[in-house]
Design a protein around this motif. Structure first.
Motif, mmCIF file in Angstrom:
data_model
loop_
_atom_site.group_PDB
_atom_site.id
_atom_site.type_symbol
_atom_site.label_atom_id
_atom_site.label_comp_id
_atom_site.label_asym_id
_atom_site.label_seq_id
_atom_site.Cartn_x
_atom_site.Cartn_y
_atom_site.Cartn_z
ATOM 1 N N ARG A 41 -3.920 -8.609 -2.322
ATOM 2 C CA ARG A 41 -3.636 -8.291 -3.723
ATOM 3 C C ARG A 41 -4.121 -6.899 -4.100
ATOM 4 N NH1 ARG A 41 -5.973 -13.308 -3.827
ATOM 5 N NH2 ARG A 41 -7.852 -12.434 -4.702
ATOM 6 N N GLY A 42 -5.025 -6.333 -3.311
ATOM 7 C CA GLY A 42 -5.568 -5.012 -3.610
ATOM 8 C C GLY A 42 -4.582 -3.898 -3.282
ATOM 9 N N ASP A 43 -4.960 -2.698 -3.616
ATOM 10 C CA ASP A 43 -4.130 -1.520 -3.402
ATOM 11 C C ASP A 43 -4.185 -1.103 -1.934
ATOM 12 O OD1 ASP A 43 -2.626 0.846 -4.166
ATOM 13 O OD2 ASP A 43 -4.517 1.925 -3.852
ATOM 14 N N TRP A 44 -3.029 -0.993 -1.291
ATOM 15 C CA TRP A 44 -2.998 -0.667 0.134
ATOM 16 C C TRP A 44 -3.510 0.742 0.409
ATOM 17 C CZ3 TRP A 44 -0.272 3.225 2.504
ATOM 18 C CH2 TRP A 44 0.719 3.861 1.757
ATOM 19 N N GLU A 45 -3.323 1.669 -0.534
ATOM 20 C CA GLU A 45 -3.800 3.038 -0.310
ATOM 21 C C GLU A 45 -5.324 3.099 -0.354
ATOM 22 O OE1 GLU A 45 -1.588 6.341 -2.000
ATOM 23 O OE2 GLU A 45 -0.023 4.928 -2.574
ATOM 24 N N THR A 46 -5.932 2.320 -1.227
ATOM 25 C CA THR A 46 -7.391 2.251 -1.257
ATOM 26 C C THR A 46 -7.904 1.631 0.036
ATOM 27 O OG1 THR A 46 -7.341 2.016 -3.660
ATOM 28 C CG2 THR A 46 -9.373 1.363 -2.546
ATOM 29 N N LEU A 47 -7.258 0.553 0.470
ATOM 30 C CA LEU A 47 -7.622 -0.078 1.735
ATOM 31 C C LEU A 47 -7.530 0.932 2.873
ATOM 32 C CD1 LEU A 47 -8.199 -2.797 3.316
ATOM 33 C CD2 LEU A 47 -5.732 -2.848 3.700
ATOM 34 N N SER A 48 -6.433 1.698 2.896
ATOM 35 C CA SER A 48 -6.230 2.705 3.942
ATOM 36 C C SER A 48 -7.373 3.710 3.977
ATOM 37 C CB SER A 48 -4.922 3.465 3.716
ATOM 38 O OG SER A 48 -3.834 2.608 3.719
ATOM 39 N N ALA A 49 -7.711 4.232 2.816
ATOM 40 C CA ALA A 49 -8.772 5.238 2.737
ATOM 41 C C ALA A 49 -10.112 4.659 3.198
ATOM 42 C CB ALA A 49 -8.882 5.775 1.315
ATOM 43 N N LEU A 50 -10.417 3.440 2.768
ATOM 44 C CA LEU A 50 -11.691 2.822 3.155
ATOM 45 C C LEU A 50 -11.746 2.476 4.643
ATOM 46 C CD1 LEU A 50 -12.329 0.492 0.088
ATOM 47 C CD2 LEU A 50 -13.522 2.622 0.672
ATOM 48 N N LEU A 51 -10.584 2.218 5.240
ATOM 49 C CA LEU A 51 -10.543 1.946 6.678
ATOM 50 C C LEU A 51 -10.543 3.228 7.509
ATOM 51 C CD1 LEU A 51 -8.004 -1.016 6.874
ATOM 52 C CD2 LEU A 51 -10.470 -1.098 7.351
ATOM 53 N N GLY A 52 -10.467 4.370 6.842
ATOM 54 C CA GLY A 52 -10.511 5.644 7.558
ATOM 55 C C GLY A 52 -9.165 6.140 8.043
ATOM 56 N N VAL A 53 -8.084 5.615 7.474
ATOM 57 C CA VAL A 53 -6.753 6.090 7.847
ATOM 58 C C VAL A 53 -6.572 7.479 7.237
ATOM 59 C CG1 VAL A 53 -4.270 5.656 7.626
ATOM 60 C CG2 VAL A 53 -5.847 3.735 7.959
ATOM 61 N N PRO A 54 -6.200 8.476 8.053
ATOM 62 C CA PRO A 54 -6.045 9.838 7.530
ATOM 63 C C PRO A 54 -4.987 9.923 6.429
ATOM 64 C CG PRO A 54 -5.992 9.833 9.934
ATOM 65 C CD PRO A 54 -5.946 8.400 9.494
ATOM 66 N N ARG A 62 3.809 5.848 3.148
ATOM 67 C CA ARG A 62 4.417 5.771 1.815
ATOM 68 C C ARG A 62 5.887 6.189 1.865
ATOM 69 N NH1 ARG A 62 1.892 9.567 -0.618
ATOM 70 N NH2 ARG A 62 -0.046 8.446 -0.913
ATOM 71 N N GLN A 63 6.203 7.241 2.634
ATOM 72 C CA GLN A 63 7.574 7.733 2.724
ATOM 73 C C GLN A 63 8.457 6.853 3.599
ATOM 74 O OE1 GLN A 63 7.109 11.700 4.195
ATOM 75 N NE2 GLN A 63 6.193 12.464 2.307
ATOM 76 N N HIS A 65 8.021 3.457 4.441
ATOM 77 C CA HIS A 65 8.151 2.046 4.065
ATOM 78 C C HIS A 65 8.238 1.923 2.551
ATOM 79 C CE1 HIS A 65 7.160 1.023 8.204
ATOM 80 N NE2 HIS A 65 6.120 1.831 8.114
ATOM 81 N N SER A 66 9.265 1.228 2.078
ATOM 82 C CA SER A 66 9.457 1.113 0.627
ATOM 83 C C SER A 66 8.750 -0.105 0.027
ATOM 84 C CB SER A 66 10.944 1.057 0.297
ATOM 85 O OG SER A 66 11.545 -0.059 0.931
ATOM 86 N N GLN A 67 8.555 -1.148 0.807
ATOM 87 C CA GLN A 67 7.919 -2.364 0.311
ATOM 88 C C GLN A 67 6.403 -2.309 0.517
ATOM 89 O OE1 GLN A 67 9.732 -4.881 -1.195
ATOM 90 N NE2 GLN A 67 11.409 -3.413 -1.006
ATOM 91 N N VAL A 68 5.653 -2.795 -0.458
ATOM 92 C CA VAL A 68 4.188 -2.774 -0.376
ATOM 93 C C VAL A 68 3.688 -3.563 0.837
ATOM 94 C CG1 VAL A 68 2.052 -3.482 -1.541
ATOM 95 C CG2 VAL A 68 3.869 -2.378 -2.837
ATOM 96 N N VAL A 69 4.313 -4.706 1.113
ATOM 97 C CA VAL A 69 3.870 -5.511 2.251
ATOM 98 C C VAL A 69 4.052 -4.735 3.559
ATOM 99 C CG1 VAL A 69 6.049 -6.775 2.588
ATOM 100 C CG2 VAL A 69 3.888 -7.818 3.261
ATOM 101 N N ASP A 70 5.141 -3.981 3.686
ATOM 102 C CA ASP A 70 5.362 -3.167 4.883
ATOM 103 C C ASP A 70 4.374 -2.002 4.955
ATOM 104 O OD1 ASP A 70 7.499 -4.780 5.674
ATOM 105 O OD2 ASP A 70 8.969 -3.535 4.629
ATOM 106 N N GLN A 71 4.067 -1.417 3.803
ATOM 107 C CA GLN A 71 3.081 -0.332 3.762
ATOM 108 C C GLN A 71 1.704 -0.848 4.183
ATOM 109 O OE1 GLN A 71 3.789 0.643 -0.345
ATOM 110 N NE2 GLN A 71 5.136 2.363 0.156
ATOM 111 N N THR A 72 1.346 -2.014 3.687
ATOM 112 C CA THR A 72 0.048 -2.612 4.046
ATOM 113 C C THR A 72 0.007 -2.939 5.530
ATOM 114 O OG1 THR A 72 -0.099 -3.556 1.825
ATOM 115 C CG2 THR A 72 -1.575 -4.460 3.490
ATOM 116 N N PHE A 73 1.083 -3.522 6.037
ATOM 117 C CA PHE A 73 1.148 -3.873 7.456
ATOM 118 C C PHE A 73 1.039 -2.633 8.335
ATOM 119 C CE2 PHE A 73 3.735 -5.070 11.269
ATOM 120 C CZ PHE A 73 2.854 -6.003 11.787
ATOM 121 N N ALA A 74 1.757 -1.575 7.983
ATOM 122 C CA ALA A 74 1.699 -0.324 8.749
ATOM 123 C C ALA A 74 0.295 0.266 8.710
ATOM 124 C CB ALA A 74 2.726 0.670 8.214
#
Length: 123
Positions: A41-54, A62-63, A65-74
């Motif tokens: 339910r959280g923001d995938w971009e925040t998750l990405s940053a906290l996990l250390g994804v550049p 973001r460019q 994958h259009s769906q949030v679930v796909d962005q989170t999975f990627a």
């Protein structure tokens, strides 16, 4: 929903190795990461940053994958690829659990923690 076929990072390269390894089963498997992506339910971009994804990878996700679930999975696949270069899945999963808690997905973090405890107790 089924797990997407695109963006499959089914192999990774450990540090100082040219030999690819199959992605792990269990808590770092594609199926487990897809479960997290579907239920987060959280923001995938925040998750990405906290996990250390550049940031450049976040922009590409973001460019691409259009769906949030796909962005989170990627994002989770990218994290796994980086995390498993440096440590085994048993060491990487606690980082994921803590980060999910930090972004407010305590239910998923608790679920993963229970699953992690079960795998630790196996012989």
């Amino acid at each position: 929903m089924t797990m997407p076929a695109h963006g499959d990072q089914s192999t990774y390269y450990p540090l100082n190795s040219a030999e690819p390894l199959r992605s792990p089963i269990g808590l770092c498997s594609d199926a487990q990461l897809w479960y997290i992506a579907q239920h987060m339910r959280g923001d995938w971009e925040t998750l990405s940053a906290l996990l250390g994804v550049p940031q450049r990878d976040i922009d590409i996700i973001r460019q691409t994958h259009s769906q949030v679930v796909d962005q989170t999975f990627a994002t989770l696949q990218g994290w796994r690829w980086r995390a498993l270069k440096w440590r085994c899945p048993d060491e990487a999963v606690p980082q994921l659990i803590g980060t999910l808690s930090a972004v407010g997905d305590v239910d998923i973090a608790n679920y993963l923690e229970e699953q992690f405890k079960l795998t630790e107790s196996l012989p």
